[in-house]
Design a protein around this motif. Structure first.
Motif, short mmCIF file in Angstrom:
data_model
loop_
_atom_site.label_atom_id
_atom_site.label_comp_id
_atom_site.label_asym_id
_atom_site.label_seq_id
_atom_site.Cartn_x
_atom_site.Cartn_y
_atom_site.Cartn_z
N PHE A 77 -5.61 1.53 5.32
CA PHE A 77 -6.03 0.36 4.57
C PHE A 77 -4.87 -0.10 3.68
O PHE A 77 -4.76 -1.24 3.31
CB PHE A 77 -7.24 0.75 3.71
CG PHE A 77 -8.05 -0.42 3.20
CD1 PHE A 77 -8.44 -1.45 4.04
CD2 PHE A 77 -8.44 -0.46 1.87
CE1 PHE A 77 -9.20 -2.51 3.55
CE2 PHE A 77 -9.20 -1.51 1.38
CZ PHE A 77 -9.58 -2.53 2.23
N SER A 78 -3.98 0.86 3.40
CA SER A 78 -2.87 0.58 2.49
C SER A 78 -1.66 0.00 3.21
O SER A 78 -0.77 -0.55 2.59
CB SER A 78 -2.44 1.89 1.82
OG SER A 78 -2.09 2.83 2.84
N GLY A 79 -1.66 0.16 4.55
CA GLY A 79 -0.51 -0.31 5.30
C GLY A 79 0.55 0.78 5.47
O GLY A 79 1.58 0.57 6.08
N GLU A 80 0.30 1.95 4.89
CA GLU A 80 1.23 3.07 5.04
C GLU A 80 0.84 3.93 6.24
O GLU A 80 -0.26 3.77 6.79
CB GLU A 80 1.22 3.93 3.77
CG GLU A 80 1.69 3.22 2.53
CD GLU A 80 3.14 2.78 2.64
OE1 GLU A 80 3.97 3.51 3.20
OE2 GLU A 80 3.45 1.66 2.16
N LEU A 81 1.70 4.85 6.57
CA LEU A 81 1.28 5.93 7.47
C LEU A 81 0.11 6.59 6.77
O LEU A 81 0.24 7.06 5.64
CB LEU A 81 2.44 6.94 7.63
CG LEU A 81 2.04 8.31 8.19
CD1 LEU A 81 1.53 8.18 9.65
CD2 LEU A 81 3.21 9.29 8.12
N ALA A 82 -1.05 6.58 7.42
CA ALA A 82 -2.22 7.05 6.68
C ALA A 82 -3.26 7.64 7.60
O ALA A 82 -3.33 7.32 8.79
CB ALA A 82 -2.82 5.90 5.88
N TYR A 83 -4.04 8.51 7.00
CA TYR A 83 -5.14 9.16 7.72
C TYR A 83 -6.37 9.11 6.83
O TYR A 83 -6.28 9.01 5.61
CB TYR A 83 -4.82 10.63 7.97
CG TYR A 83 -3.58 10.87 8.79
CD1 TYR A 83 -3.67 11.15 10.16
CD2 TYR A 83 -2.31 10.82 8.21
CE1 TYR A 83 -2.54 11.38 10.91
CE2 TYR A 83 -1.17 11.04 8.95
CZ TYR A 83 -1.28 11.32 10.31
OH TYR A 83 -0.15 11.55 11.05
N GLU A 84 -7.50 9.22 7.50
CA GLU A 84 -8.69 9.55 6.73
C GLU A 84 -9.20 10.86 7.30
O GLU A 84 -9.35 11.00 8.52
CB GLU A 84 -9.74 8.44 6.80
CG GLU A 84 -9.32 7.24 5.93
CD GLU A 84 -10.37 6.16 5.79
OE1 GLU A 84 -11.55 6.42 6.14
OE2 GLU A 84 -10.01 5.06 5.34
N ILE A 85 -9.43 11.79 6.40
CA ILE A 85 -9.91 13.10 6.84
C ILE A 85 -11.29 13.34 6.25
O ILE A 85 -11.52 13.06 5.07
CB ILE A 85 -8.91 14.22 6.46
CG1 ILE A 85 -9.43 15.56 6.99
CG2 ILE A 85 -8.66 14.30 4.96
CD1 ILE A 85 -8.37 16.64 7.05
N ALA A 86 -12.20 13.78 7.12
CA ALA A 86 -13.57 14.00 6.68
C ALA A 86 -13.95 15.46 6.84
O ALA A 86 -13.63 16.08 7.87
CB ALA A 86 -14.53 13.14 7.49
N VAL A 87 -14.61 16.00 5.82
CA VAL A 87 -15.13 17.37 5.91
C VAL A 87 -16.58 17.32 5.45
O VAL A 87 -16.98 16.39 4.75
CB VAL A 87 -14.33 18.35 5.01
CG1 VAL A 87 -12.92 18.53 5.54
CG2 VAL A 87 -14.32 17.89 3.56
N PRO A 88 -17.37 18.32 5.86
CA PRO A 88 -18.75 18.31 5.37
C PRO A 88 -18.78 18.19 3.85
O PRO A 88 -17.94 18.79 3.16
CB PRO A 88 -19.29 19.66 5.85
CG PRO A 88 -18.49 19.95 7.09
CD PRO A 88 -17.11 19.41 6.81
N THR A 89 -19.74 17.43 3.36
CA THR A 89 -19.75 17.04 1.96
C THR A 89 -19.61 18.22 1.00
O THR A 89 -18.95 18.12 -0.02
CB THR A 89 -21.04 16.26 1.64
OG1 THR A 89 -21.03 15.11 2.48
CG2 THR A 89 -21.09 15.82 0.20
N ARG A 90 -20.21 19.35 1.37
CA ARG A 90 -20.17 20.47 0.42
C ARG A 90 -18.75 20.97 0.16
O ARG A 90 -18.49 21.63 -0.82
CB ARG A 90 -21.07 21.61 0.91
CG ARG A 90 -20.69 22.22 2.25
CD ARG A 90 -21.72 23.27 2.67
NE ARG A 90 -21.40 23.87 3.95
CZ ARG A 90 -21.64 23.28 5.13
NH1 ARG A 90 -22.21 22.09 5.19
NH2 ARG A 90 -21.34 23.90 6.26
N TYR A 91 -17.82 20.65 1.05
CA TYR A 91 -16.43 21.04 0.82
C TYR A 91 -15.63 19.94 0.12
O TYR A 91 -14.44 20.10 -0.11
CB TYR A 91 -15.72 21.36 2.15
CG TYR A 91 -16.39 22.44 2.97
CD1 TYR A 91 -16.66 23.69 2.41
CD2 TYR A 91 -16.74 22.22 4.30
CE1 TYR A 91 -17.28 24.69 3.17
CE2 TYR A 91 -17.34 23.21 5.06
CZ TYR A 91 -17.62 24.44 4.48
OH TYR A 91 -18.22 25.42 5.22
N GLY A 92 -16.28 18.85 -0.17
CA GLY A 92 -15.56 17.67 -0.64
C GLY A 92 -14.74 17.92 -1.89
O GLY A 92 -13.57 17.56 -1.96
#
Lengths: 97, 416, 982
Positions: C795-810
C-alpha cells in the motif's frame, strides 16, 4: 418486531439488517438487449406496496442468512419467512426451465 | 383579516369573538386550472406561490384528511441549507432565503428562529468532508463557519468532551440555520393561498386519475370527479401509493422516521446540534421541549409508528454526546412516513403523462425545503420548465446516471 | 411538626416518621406516602404555577395523570425536574422545590401574564411579534424562551446509571387493580408464566382507595391477600413501580422499572431498568382516569378530582380540606362524599349537574341537584365557590368528578381507534388492538367492581385457551355491586370567568371556542393550535373536556368531533433510561487490534477507525508534535523498513468449487484465471456502477481465496457478498466467512522488508524475489512452526508484505517483528504514516471512495471488464458516469511549496470567483510529504488527466486558505513501481 427465522425460531428484528424489496432477487440478464433499462428498473423502481410485501432481511447478528420475509407494511404483521437461498434457487430453476 | 399586534389587542379587549376563519371550507368546483393533490406544507406552499407569483388562482388543494397533517405536522422543525452537492445546495439556499422573509410575506408568525445549527465532527475524514461541504455552501451564497474543538467547547460546554467514545474535534456551523414552528408553516401558507382564492378542500381523498391517451384530465375523489388542466401530485410519504393509481412505479420507498420531544425545560440548548458519530440531533423548542431524532427505522412501512430499537438508539446517541439530558424525559414520540428516494434527493418534475406532475422523494429533509419546493413546483407548473435551482430533481436521473447522492450510499433508500 | 390534615388509619405506616422538605421548609410524613399526600397532610395547598399565566396551582390528582403538581427533586448535579408529586414515594430526606416561577412560588413575577391573558389567547403568537423581522430572535423569542419551559436541568452529566433487560412471558398483565389481579390470579393458578406490572409502588390500584367489600373483608385487604398468593407462585413475576410505557409490534412492550427512586440515594446501583417485555399475550387492566369539569376559575389550589380526594382519605389517611364540597355529573362523586363523611371529614355539599339522581347523600350533607359551580374564589387557595343557584359556600376543597375515562392509551399505540360509549360517557378500546392484547375491567368500560373482577377472570380464561393452557375456573369473589350512573356533561357556561380545560398548558374553554371560530376544527388542529393535551400529562384529565367544548361549538356529538389518540410513552421516560449503559466510553463497543498492548507500551497515540482503535503514530522520546513522529515513521519505512498493524482491514475467506467464478462476478475486474499463489487487486462496484470498495483477493488454492476489504467497508462488503451468494447465485458452490478477527495481520514495508522477514520465516519457505515475487501469496510458518499467511502486496509503494498469524499470536508477532528488525532500525508506524505513504503513492482510500466515485473517476475505468457479468458492470456504462469531461483523480502540489494544501478545498480556474458555477472538483486528501519536502494532495477535478501541469486555485473560503496549486500525477513516488518489485 419479531421475525420467525425458519431455522432459529423467533428473533428480534434488531438482529437483522434490512435491504428492501425481494424483487432484488430477480437480477436481469446482462446480455439482454435491453439490459441497461432492465437493470435501471431492477435497481431503482419499486412497487412500494402498502400491504403485503416480500422483502429481504439479513440475519447479521445471527446465522448470516438472507431471508425473504412477507410482511404487511401497514400493520407490520409478518406472514411468512423463507430462506432467500431457497427462493432464489427456485427462481433460477424456473429461469433455466 | 390582517394579523397584527393591534388586532390582537383589539380582539383581546372585545373578548376574541370576531376572529375570522384562517381559511374557507369550500365545496369543490367542477374544474380547476391546477389541482394540487396533498394539503401538506409543500402542496400548500405550491398553491400559495402559484396564486401569488404566477397569478394562477383557479387552484384546488385536495387533502384526504386535515391540512398540515402529514410530515409538516410531524417533524423536528429544523431549517438549514448545509448541503454539499451542486444539485442540492442552491435549492436549499433558495429555501433558506424564502424562510427569512416568509412571515412578513404571508402575515403569519411561523417563528422562524435562526439560532444556528452545528454539525459535530470526530475525526479527520469527517472534518475534510465538512470542509468540502462548508465550501460548497459558501460558494452557493450560503453561510458556513468552521469551528475547532476549542470553539465548540466554548459554545457548547455541556457536551461530553473528556469521556467520549468518539471525541469531538470540531464542527461546521450554519448560523442562519435554526427552526420554524412547523404547524404554523402549513397554516400560514393555507391562509395566504385561501386569501388569493385557492380552494382548500379537506377530507377529499383522491382515488384515481382521469388519464386518456397519455393525458391527465383530472382526478376521481371521495367527493366526486374534479377536472383539472394540470394535476400536481405532492404527497410525500404516500407517493408510491398515489402514483400507482396513475400506473407509475417510482424510485421511492416509504419508510418510517420517528421523532421525539421531551418535557418542557428551561432553555439549555441554544441552537440545533447534530452528533456525527451517533444517530442523534436535537434542538429546544420555544416551549422548552427538547426536540430530537435520529435515523429512520430502516424497513418499509406505511404505519405512522416505529419500534423500540430505534428509540433506544437515538437516546444512546443523545446520552453519548450530552449526558446532561439523562433526567430529561421523553414525553412523546411519533412516526412519519418518508418518501425515501434512491439517492436521498427529491423530485420536482413532469411525468411521462401529459398534465401530470410529481413532487416527492423528500426523504426526511422535506420540511426545510417547504418554501423552495412550493416555489419551484409552482414555477414548473406555470412555465412547464424547471426552476434553475431544481433542474436536477428529475425522475429520469437514474437512467442518465446523474444521481444527487449526498451520503454516497447508492440505490438503497434506507441508507440515505 | 403536626400533620394537621392526617385523619384515620390507612395504608401508610405511622412509624417511623419521615422528614422531607419542600421549598426549604421541613415537614413530616410516613412510609407509604407520596410527596403529594404528605404535603396535603401538612396543609400545603399551593405547589406550583401554571405554564402560561403562572396561576397558583395545587395538587389535582393522586396519580400519574397529574397536570399541576410538578416539582423538582434534589439539587445540584442530581436535580430531577418536572416530577409529579403524586407519584413520588416519600423517603426520609427527600428534598423538593416548586418550579416555573420568577421569584418565590407565592410571589411569582410572571403572574403578570395572567393580567395580560385576554391578549394571550389561543394562537396569539402566530399573529404578532412579526415586526420588525429581526426582533424575533433578538427580543421576542429570548423573552418567550426564558418564560417558557418548566423545571431546569443541571447542565451537568447525569450521575445516575441505568440498566436494560429483556423479559419473556406467556401473559403480561398491565395494572394491578381488581381486574388485573383477577387476571394474574387466573393465569398464575393455571401455571402460565405471568408478569404483573403496575406503575404504583403499592399493588392493588383503586382497591386501596375505596371503601368496598370483597369476600367479606375490605377491598384493600383482599388486594393484599391476592398479592400474597401471587407472590407465592414461582411462575408469576410481580413488578411494582413498573410502568408499561409503550406497546410495540408483535407483543413487545417497553417497561420502565424504578429501582431506587424511592431511596435517598441509589448507592451506585442502577436507578431504573428499562425492560423490553416479549409477551405472547397481554391483558390491559389499566383502569380508568377521572376527568374534570370546566367551570369558572376551576384551577385554584384546593380544587381536585373527586376520586383523588377519596383516595387521599382512604389510602393515605389524609383529609384534603376541612370543609369539602363535591361537584359531580355522576354517582361516583357521591361516593367521595360518602367515604369522606365516614372518615369524619366535613362534607358541606354535593352539587350535581343532574336534576334527578338515584343515590342518597350522607347524613347532614346538603345537596344541590341540577346545579353547577359557576365560579370560585381564593387567591392562593380555594376559599369559596359560587353555585348557579346564587349560593356561595365557603369551602377549602372542591372535589370534582366529570366521570371516568377508560385508560385506552396502550390500545392506540398501534392501530387502535377508541370508540365512544354513550352509556358510560367514555371512549373505550376500539379498532385493531395490538397483537395479542385483550382489555379487561375499567380500561374496557367495565366500570363497577363486580364487572372488573369478572372481566379480569373471563378475559384471561379466553387468553389461556388461546395459549393452550387449561384454566382452573374458580368462583368470583363476592362483592356487592352498585350501579353507577353518569351523564355527558363537561362544561359550565362561565361567562366572563375563565374555565380551564388543560390546567398545565393553560387552555381554557374560550381558547377552544376561538380555535373553532378561526377554523382550526379538526381535533388535531385544535390540539396544535391551542396546545390542548400537549403538556407533560398528555391531557389525561382534560382531553375529553376539550372535545366536548369543540363538539358544542360545532353542533356535533363528541364521537363526530373526533377521538382522543395516544402515542407512546404512557408517561414520560427518562432519556438516560432509554440509553442505558450506552454512553461515555461504552457508547459503542471498542475493538482493539491484536498489537494494542504492545502499541500502548511503545508510545502509540490511538485514533478511532469505526469501532476500532488504531495506533495513529508512536511518540519517541523528544518528539513533541505528531508531525515529527509521523515524518520519522514514513521516512524510516521508505529508507529501511516499517511495521504496521493492518488487522482492521476486512478479511473474508471464500471457499468452494466455484470460488473463482464467484469472485469473477463480485469484482468488476477479471478473476477467473488468477493462479494459485497469486494475489490480485480487486475493484468492487455496487450494482449502480459506483465503486463500493477495493482490496485484494489471494488464491491460496484452487478452491480457496482470501479476500481483503477496507476497514470501513468490512461489514458491508461481507453482507453484500452473502447477498450475491445466497440471493443471486444460489447454485454456486461457494461459502464465505469473515475472518477479520481470526487473523492478526501486519504490513512489513520498506527496502529491507524481505531481509527482516527472512529472519522469522521458517527456512523451508523461500521468500526470495524469484520464488515469491510481487503479488505472490502463500501459507507459510514462522518462528519454528507457527502457521502464517504471507502476501506480497504493498500500500506504501515499497517492497512490502503483509503477514498474518492467528490472532492470539498478534501481540507477540509485533514485538518479534520489531526485534527481528532491530538491525535495520525497523520502526512501527501508525495510520498517519500509512496515510502519508499511500498519498505519496496515489492510492485511493476512504476520502476518495466516498460512494459517488466511478472506476473511471479513479483512473481505473479499464479495469471494469466488459466481457463478463459482474455486479455493477451494466449500470457503470450510464451516460453521465462515462462522460468525457468527468472527474479524474489526480495529484496536486502547491505552487509555493512552503504552503500547505487543505482537504475539502474546491478547485476553480485561476482568478475566477469561488461560486458553485465555477466549481470544478475538490481536494480529497492531503499530507506533508517528508520524502518530497512539501505538501501534496489528491483530488478530483474535471478532466484532470488531461490537465497535468495546469495551475488552478484551491479555494477554501470556509477557512480562508485559498491557494494556487499545480495539477500533477497522483503518483508522487516511484511512478514506475520499481520499488514494489525489488
Amino acid at each position: 418486531m419479531i421475525i420467525n427465522h425458519p431455522y432459529l425460531g423467533p428473533r428480534d428484528a434488531a438482529e437483522f439488517v434490512y435491504l428492501g424489496d425481494a424483487s432484488l432477487l430477480e437480477r436481469p440478464d446482462w446480455q439482454s438487449e435491453d439490459a441497461a433499462s432492465e437493470f435501471h428498473d431492477y435497481l431503482h423502481l419499486r412497487d412500494n406496496v402498502a400491504g403485503e410485501m416480500r422483502e429481504l432481511w439479513f440475519h447479521e447478528q445471527g446465522d448470516r442468512s438472507w431471508l425473504v420475509v412477507t410482511r404487511n407494511t401497514i400493520t407490520h404483521e409478518v406472514i411468512k419467512v423463507e430462506m432467500a437461498r431457497d427462493v432464489a434457487q427456485k427462481i433460477s430453476n424456473g429461469a433455466a426451465a | 383579516m390582517r394579523y397584527s399586534a393591534l388586532e390582537v389587542l383589539k380582539q383581546g379587549l372585545t373578548g376574541n369573538k370576531t376572529w375570522k376563519p384562517a381559511w374557507r371550507d369550500p365545496e369543490p368546483k367542477q374544474d380547476y386550472d391546477v389541482i394540487i393533490i396533498g394539503g401538506g406544507g409543500h402542496g400548500l406552499a405550491t398553491a400559495y406561490y402559484l396564486s401569488k407569483k404566477h397569478g394562477i388562482r383557479n387552484v384546488a388543494v385536495l387533502e384526504k384528511g386535515w391540512i398540515g397533517g402529514g410530515n409538516v405536522g410531524r417533524n423536528t422543525t429544523i431549517v438549514r441549507s448545509n448541503y454539499m452537492l451542486p444539485g442540492n445546495e442552491p435549492f436549499y439556499e433558495l429555501s433558506m432565503k424564502l424562510w427569512e422573509g416568509l412571515e412578513q410575506d404571508f402575515n403569519y408568525n411561523a417563528m422562524v428562529s435562526q439560532r444556528g445549527i452545528i454539525n459535530l465532527f470526530h475525526n479527520d475524514a469527517q472534518r475534510d468532508a465538512y470542509v468540502r461541504r462548508g465550501n460548497s455552501m459558501i460558494m452557493a451564497g450560503a453561510d458556513a463557519e468552521f469551528l475547532d474543538e476549542d470553539a465548540i467547547r466554548k459554545e457548547l460546554p455541556f457536551l461530553d468532551y473528556d469521556n467520549a467514545r468518539f471525541p469531538i474535534r470540531g464542527g461546521l456551523a450554519q448560523r442562519r440555520g435554526g427552526s420554524v414552528r412547523h404547524d404554523a408553516v402549513a397554516w400560514g401558507y393555507a391562509r395566504g393561498a385561501d386569501e388569493n382564492g385557492v380552494d382548500i378542500i379537506q377530507n377529499c381523498e383522491v382515488t384515481g386519475f382521469d388519464i386518456k391517451d397519455g393525458v391527465c384530465h383530472g382526478v376521481e375523489t371521495t367527493r366526486g370527479k374534479i377536472g383539472g388542466k394540470k394535476i400536481a401530485v405532492c404527497v410525500a410519504g404516500s407517493s408510491g401509493h398515489v402514483m400507482a393509481k396513475a400506473g407509475m412505479r417510482l424510485p421511492i420507498e416509504s419508510h418510517v422516521l420517528q421523532a421525539f420531544v421531551s418535557e418542557g425545560l428551561k432553555p439549555i440548548i441554544p441552537g440545533v446540534i447534530t452528533f456525527g458519530a451517533g444517530h442523534f440531533y436535537v434542538s429546544q423548542s420555544d416551549k422548552g421541549g427538547l426536540v430530537f431524532g435520529g435515523d429512520i427505522d430502516g424497513y418499509n412501512s406505511y404505519a405512522q409508528r416505529g419500534n423500540l430499537p430505534t428509540v433506544e438508539d437515538v437516546c444512546e446517541g443523545g446520552m453519548a454526546v450530552m449526558p446532561m439530558i439523562g433526567k430529561a424525559r421523553l414525553l412523546r414520540s411519533w412516526g412519519g412516513i418518508m418518501d425515501m428516494s434512491m439517492d436521498g434527493s427529491p423530485f420536482i418534475d413532469k411525468t411521462h403523462i401529459s398534465g401530470l406532475y410529481f413532487n416527492g422523494g423528500w426523504c426526511y429533509g422535506g420540511f426545510k425545503a417547504t418554501p423552495a419546493s412550493g416555489y419551484c413546483y409552482a414555477h414548473l407548473l406555470a412555465n412547464n420548465a424547471p426552476h434553475p435551482v431544481a433542474k436536477d430533481y428529475r425522475l429520469d436521473r437514474f437512467i442518465s446516471g446523474k444521481m444527487i447522492d449526498e451520503k454516497g450510499m447508492g440505490a438503497q433508500p434506507n441508507l440515505h | 411538626m403536626k400533620q394537621e390534615f392526617r385523619i384515620a388509619e390507612s395504608k401508610v405506616e405511622k412509624e417511623p416518621i419521615l422528614h422531607f422538605s419542600f421549598n426549604g421548609k421541613t415537614y413530616a410524613g410516613h412510609k407509604g406516602d407520596t410527596l403529594a399526600s404528605a404535603l396535603l397532610a401538612n396543609g400545603v395547598k399551593m405547589v406550583g404555577r401554571s405554564f402560561k399565566y403562572h396561576r397558583p396551582r395545587g395538587i389535582f390528582s393522586c396519580g400519574s395523570e397529574e397536570p399541576n403538581a410538578l416539582v423538582t427533586l434534589k439539587t445540584g448535579q442530581d436535580v430531577e425536574p418536572n416530577t409529579r408529586a403524586t407519584v413520588i414515594e416519600l423517603y426520609d430526606g427527600l428534598e423538593a422545590h416548586s418550579q416555573n416561577h420568577m421569584g418565590s412560588l407565592k410571589y411569582d413575577l410572571l403572574a403578570f401574564n395572567d393580567i395580560l391573558s385576554p391578549f394571550l389567547s389561543a394562537g396569539f403568537y402566530y399573529k404578532t411579534f412579526m415586526w420588525p423581522a429581526a426582533f424575533w430572535e433578538k427580543l421576542y423569542e429570548p423573552i418567550i424562551r426564558r418564560a417558557a419551559g418548566l423545571g431546569a436541568l443541571s447542565g451537568k452529566e447525569d450521575p445516575e446509571t441505568y440498566d436494560k433487560g429483556f423479559l419473556h412471558c406467556d401473559l403480561l398483565v398491565i395494572g394491578s387493580g381488581s381486574s388485573g389481579l383477577m387476571s394474574a390470579l387466573t393465569a398464575g393458578r393455571a401455571g402460565a408464566s405471568v408478569i404483573l406490572a403496575d406503575e404504583d409502588f403499592l399493588l392493588g390500584g383503586r382497591l386501596h382507595m375505596e371503601q368496598m367489600e370483597i369476600d367479606g373483608s375490605s377491598s384493600s385487604a383482599w388486594a393484599d391477600k391476592a398479592i400474597a398468593e401471587l407472590s407465592s407462585m414461582p411462575n408469576v413475576r410481580i413488578m411494582p413501580r413498573t410502568t408499561i410505557y409503550g406497546s410495540y409490534d408483535h407483543g413487545i412492550f417497553g417497561a420502565l422499572e424504578r429501582k431506587t427512586d424511592h431511596l435517598k440515594s441509589s448507592d451506585g446501583k442502577p436507578r431504573q431498568v428499562l425492560w423490553r417485555v416479549y409477551s405472547k399475550r397481554s391483558v390491559l387492566a389499566a383502569g380508568a382516569t377521572e376527568r374534570s369539569i370546566a367551570f369558572g376559575n376551576n384551577d385554584r389550589p384546593g380544587i381536585m378530582m373527586a376520586g383523588a380526594v377519596r383516595a387521599y382519605a382512604n389510602r393515605f389517611g389524609v383529609g384534603t380540606g376541612k370543609d369539602i364540597a363535591v361537584f359531580t355529573n355522576n354517582d361516583d362523586g357521591w361516593h367521595t362524599a360518602r367515604d369522606l363523611a365516614a372518615k369524619g371529614v366535613n362534607v358541606k355539599a354535593i352539587i350535581d349537574s343532574r336534576s334527578h339522581v338515584n343515590i342518597t347523600a350522607p347524613e347532614g350533607v346538603q345537596t344541590h341537584l341540577g346545579t353547577n359551580v359557576i365560579n370560585t374564589k381564593g387567591r392562593h387557595a380555594l376559599s369559596s365557590i359560587t353555585l348557579s343557584n346564587g349560593e356561595t359556600l365557603d369551602v377549602d376543597c372542591l372535589a370534582v368528578s366529570g366521570g371516568w375515562s377508560s385508560n385506552v392509551h396502550l390500545t392506540c399505540h398501534q392501530r387502535g381507534k377508541p370508540q365512544w360509549n354513550e352509556q358510560i360517557a367514555s371512549f373505550v378500546p376500539g379498532g385493531e388492538l395490538p397483537v395479542g392484547m385483550s382489555v379487561a375491567g375499567a380500561a374496557n368500560g367495565s366500570m363497577t367492581l363486580a364487572s372488573a373482577l369478572q372481566t379480569g377472570r373471563d378475559t384471561t380464561i379466553e387468553v389461556l385457551k388461546d395459549l393452550g393452557i387449561k384454566a382452573i375456573k374458580k368462583a368470583l369473589p363476592k362483592v356487592e355491586d352498585e350501579a353507577s350512573e353518569t351523564s355527558v356533561f363537561f362544561h359550565v357556561e362561565s361567562g366572563k370567568n375563565r374555565a380551564w380545560i388543560d390546567l398545565q398548558n393553560d387552555v381554557t374553554a374560550k381558547d377552544v371556542k376561538q380555535s373553532h371560530l378561526e377554523g382550526y376544527r379538526s381535533v388535531e388542529h385544535l390540539k396544535r393550535y391551542t396546545t390542548l393535551g400537549m403538556a407533560t400529562d398528555q391531557g389525561k384529565t382534560s382531553n375529553m373536556l376539550g372535545l366536548a367544548v369543540m363538539a358544542d361549538a360545532s353542533g356535533k356529538t363528541i364521537p363526530q368531533t373526533g377521538t382522543t389518540m395516544f402515542r407512546p410513552p404512557y408517561t414520560p421516560v427518562p432519556i438516560g433510561a432509554l440509553a442505558g449503559r450506552s454512553r461515555g466510553k461504552e457508547f459503542r463497543p471498542t475493538r482493539k487490534t491484536p498489537s494494542h498492548k504492545w502499541a500502548k507500551a511503545n508510545g502509540a497515540e490511538f485514533v478511532e477507525a469505526g469501532n476500532w482503535l488504531r495506533a495513529q503514530w508512536y511518540t519517541k522520546p523528544g518528539e513533541s508534535h505528531w508531525r515529527e513522529s509521523t515524518d520519522r515513521e514514513a521516512l524510516a519505512t521508505r529508507k529501511s523498513v516499517g511495521i504496521c498493524d493492518v488487522t482492521t482491514l476486512g478479511k473474508i475467506d471464500v471457499q468452494g468449487k466455484d470460488a473463482a467464478e464467484f469472485l469473477n462476478k463480485v469484482y468488476a475486474n477479471a478473476f477467473g484465471k488468477l493462479g494459485v499463489g497469486k494475489v490480485r487487486y480487486g475493484l468492487m462496484l455496487r450494482e449502480d456502477g459506483i465503486v463500493m470498495d477495493d482490496g485484494t483477493a489471494a488464491r491460496m488454492s484452487d478452491t480457496h481465496f482470501v479476500v481483503t476489504t477496507t476497514t470501513a467497508n468490512a461489514v458491508n462488503v461481507y453482507r453484500h457478498m452473502e447477498f450475491c451468494r445466497q440471493c443471486l447465485w444460489p447454485q454456486m458452490d461457494v461459502s464465505l466467512i469473515s475472518t477479520t478477527e481470526q487473523w492478526a495481520q501486519f504490513a512489513v514495508a520498506g527496502p529491507n522488508a524481505r531481509k527482516l522477514l527472512q529472519k522469522i520465516v521458517d527456512k523451508e519457505h523461500d521468500i526470495s524475489n524469484d520464488a515469491f515475487p510481487f503479488m505472490a501469496c502463500g501459507e507459510i510458518s514462522v518462528c519454528g512452526g507457527t502457521p502464517a499467511r504471507l502476501f506480497r502486496i504493498s500500500f506504501s509503494g515499497e517492497l512490502a508484505y503483509e503477514i498474518a498469524v492467528p490472532t492470539r499470536y498478534g501481540n507477540s508477532m509485533m514485538s518479534i517483528l520489531i526485534k527481528a528488525g532491530e538491525k535495520f532500525d525497523a520502526v512501527p508506524y501508525g495510520t498517519e504514516a500509512l496515510g502519508v505513504m499511500r498519498i505519496e503513492k496515489g492510492h485511493a482510500a476512504g476520502n476518495e471512495l466516498c460512494g459517488t466515485t466511478t472506476a473511471q473517476d479513479l483512473g481505473l475505468g479499464r479495469m471494469v471488464s466488459k466481457k463478463k457479468d459482474s455486479i455493477g458492470n451494466t449500470l457503470s456504462e450510464r451516460e453521465y458516469l462515462t462522460r468525457k469531461d468527468g472527474l479524474n483523480l489526480v495529484g496536486f502540489k502547491p505552487v509555493d511549496e512552503s504552503k500547505s494544501l487543505q482537504a475539502g478545498a474546491h478547485f476553480i480556474t485561476k482568478e475566477s470567483e469561488p461560486t458553485m458555477a465555477n466549481d470544478e472538483g475538490w481536494m480529497t486528501s492531503v499530507c506533508y510529504s517528508p520524502n518530497l519536502g512539501y505538501s501534496i494532495g489528491l483530488g478530483f477535478i474535471n478532466n484532470g488527466s488531461n490537465r497535468i501541469g495546469e495551475t488552478v486555485t484551491a479555494a477554501d473560503p470556509l477557512r480562508g486558505n485559498t491557494l494556487d496549486v499545480e495539477i500533477v500525477s497522483a503518483h508522487f513516488i516511484d511512478p514506475e513501481g520499481e520499488r514494489l518489485r525489488a
